[in-house]
Design a protein around this motif. Structure first.
Motif, short mmCIF file in Angstrom:
data_model
loop_
_atom_site.label_atom_id
_atom_site.label_comp_id
_atom_site.label_asym_id
_atom_site.label_seq_id
_atom_site.Cartn_x
_atom_site.Cartn_y
_atom_site.Cartn_z
N LYS A 1 19.91 32.71 -38.77
CA LYS A 1 21.33 32.41 -38.54
C LYS A 1 21.98 33.55 -37.74
N LEU A 2 21.61 34.80 -38.06
CA LEU A 2 22.13 35.92 -37.28
C LEU A 2 21.72 35.79 -35.81
N SER A 3 20.48 35.38 -35.57
CA SER A 3 20.03 35.28 -34.17
C SER A 3 20.79 34.20 -33.42
N GLU A 4 21.27 33.17 -34.14
CA GLU A 4 22.11 32.15 -33.49
C GLU A 4 23.44 32.74 -33.04
N LEU A 5 23.85 33.84 -33.66
CA LEU A 5 25.07 34.54 -33.25
C LEU A 5 24.76 35.62 -32.21
N GLY A 6 23.48 35.72 -31.82
CA GLY A 6 23.08 36.70 -30.82
C GLY A 6 22.62 38.02 -31.39
N VAL A 7 22.59 38.14 -32.74
CA VAL A 7 22.19 39.38 -33.38
C VAL A 7 20.67 39.37 -33.58
N LEU A 8 19.98 40.24 -32.87
CA LEU A 8 18.52 40.28 -32.91
C LEU A 8 18.07 41.37 -33.87
N SER A 9 16.87 41.21 -34.44
CA SER A 9 16.41 42.21 -35.41
C SER A 9 14.90 42.35 -35.40
N TRP A 10 14.46 43.56 -35.73
CA TRP A 10 13.03 43.89 -35.83
C TRP A 10 12.82 44.78 -37.04
N ARG A 11 11.59 44.76 -37.53
CA ARG A 11 11.17 45.77 -38.50
C ARG A 11 10.15 46.66 -37.81
N LEU A 12 10.42 47.97 -37.78
CA LEU A 12 9.55 48.91 -37.08
C LEU A 12 9.13 50.03 -38.03
N ASP A 13 8.23 50.86 -37.55
CA ASP A 13 7.69 51.96 -38.35
C ASP A 13 8.52 53.22 -38.10
N ALA A 14 9.52 53.43 -38.97
CA ALA A 14 10.46 54.53 -38.75
C ALA A 14 9.81 55.91 -38.88
N ARG B 1 33.55 39.24 -23.62
CA ARG B 1 33.94 38.37 -24.72
C ARG B 1 33.80 36.91 -24.32
N LYS B 2 34.26 36.58 -23.11
CA LYS B 2 34.17 35.19 -22.64
C LYS B 2 32.70 34.76 -22.54
N ASP B 3 31.86 35.66 -22.02
CA ASP B 3 30.43 35.35 -21.92
C ASP B 3 29.83 35.13 -23.30
N TYR B 4 30.22 35.97 -24.25
CA TYR B 4 29.69 35.83 -25.60
C TYR B 4 30.06 34.46 -26.19
N LEU B 5 31.34 34.11 -26.06
CA LEU B 5 31.80 32.83 -26.61
C LEU B 5 31.07 31.66 -25.96
N GLU B 6 30.89 31.73 -24.64
CA GLU B 6 30.20 30.64 -23.94
C GLU B 6 28.74 30.54 -24.37
N THR B 7 28.10 31.69 -24.57
CA THR B 7 26.67 31.69 -24.87
C THR B 7 26.37 31.34 -26.32
N PHE B 8 27.17 31.88 -27.26
CA PHE B 8 26.79 31.78 -28.67
C PHE B 8 27.74 30.96 -29.54
N VAL B 9 28.98 30.76 -29.09
CA VAL B 9 29.93 30.07 -29.96
C VAL B 9 30.19 28.65 -29.48
N LYS C 1 28.46 26.86 -27.23
CA LYS C 1 27.32 26.03 -26.81
C LYS C 1 27.03 24.94 -27.84
N ASP C 2 27.13 25.26 -29.14
CA ASP C 2 26.85 24.24 -30.15
C ASP C 2 27.95 23.20 -30.21
N ALA C 3 29.17 23.64 -30.03
CA ALA C 3 30.28 22.69 -30.05
C ALA C 3 30.17 21.72 -28.88
N ALA C 4 29.62 22.20 -27.77
CA ALA C 4 29.57 21.36 -26.56
C ALA C 4 28.32 20.47 -26.52
N SER C 5 27.30 20.78 -27.30
CA SER C 5 26.03 20.08 -27.09
C SER C 5 26.07 18.57 -27.35
#
Length: 200
Positions: free
Chosen positions: A41-54, A179-187, A189-193
């Motif tokens: 769900k976070l990735s649908e908002l554009g938030v990416l995540s990894w687990r790495l060897d700190a 901000r406009k790009d973010y809204l178009e890309t992640f917010v 797009k689902d409303a428009a599909s």
């Protein structure tokens, strides 16, 4: 059986919807009952995540790969705690002001932990708890804020494409292209599909 499919990122990154309490910002602020948020769900908002060897970040091939693929040429380190960060009280207050950036915010937790709060599509706060080994990317244009948790310490690697620009734009800054790009890309797009499907 489902446990074999467990996403190992969840051991270092957890997310949940926040309550509206004004208590200490460093508390977890779970809703009652708890409403957990998946990393998908976070990735649908554009938030990416990894687990790495700190413990092995200097030689970590996976980190090198991510940096190469995403163009993260700049690296520095920040320790957020009263003893290590100059103007700590002022900085922690600024970090917790809701803001956006015109570039990605990339943080890799090497020690300690902290909360990155992001807005969902309905403007509700999601609290993202990043612990040692967790790396997240907040997309340009997402409203967010940061605070320590009750351990009062995080050491993080900050990554950037090119020369770093740390300028926060406190909300509201809805007129910015990022901000406009973010809204178009992640917010939006689902409303428009559904409308797109109707014309297919």
């Amino acid at each position: 059986m489902g446990s074999s499919c467990k996403d190992d990122r969840e051991e270092v990154i957890e997310a949940w919807y926040m309550d509206d309490s004004t208590e200490d910002q460093r508390l977890p602020h779970h809703r009652e009952p708890k409403e957990l948020v998946s990393l998908d769900k976070l990735s649908e908002l554009g938030v990416l995540s990894w687990r790495l060897d700190a413990d092995n970040y200097e030689a970590d091939e996976e980190l090198k790969k991510i940096r190469a693929e995403r163009g993260y040429s700049y690296v520095d380190f920040i320790e957020v705690c009263p003893e290590k960060l100059p103007n700590y009280e002022e900085k922690i207050k600024n970090f917790f002001e809701e803001h956006l950036h015109t570039d990605e915010e990339i943080r890799y937790c090497l020690a300690g932990s902290g909360y990155f709060d992001v807005r969902d599509r309905n403007d509700a706060w999601i609290r993202v708890w990043v612990k040692k080994g967790g790396m997240i990317v907040l997309p340009a244009g997402i409203y967010h804020r940061f605070t320590l948790d009750s351990n009062n310490y995080i050491k993080a690697m900050r990554l950037f494409i090119g020369d770093p620009i740390w300028t926060p734009f406190n909300r509201p800054h809805d007129h910015l292209p990022a901000r406009k790009d973010y809204l178009e890309t992640f917010v939006q797009k689902d409303a428009a599909s559904p409308a797109v499907d109707a014309t297919a």
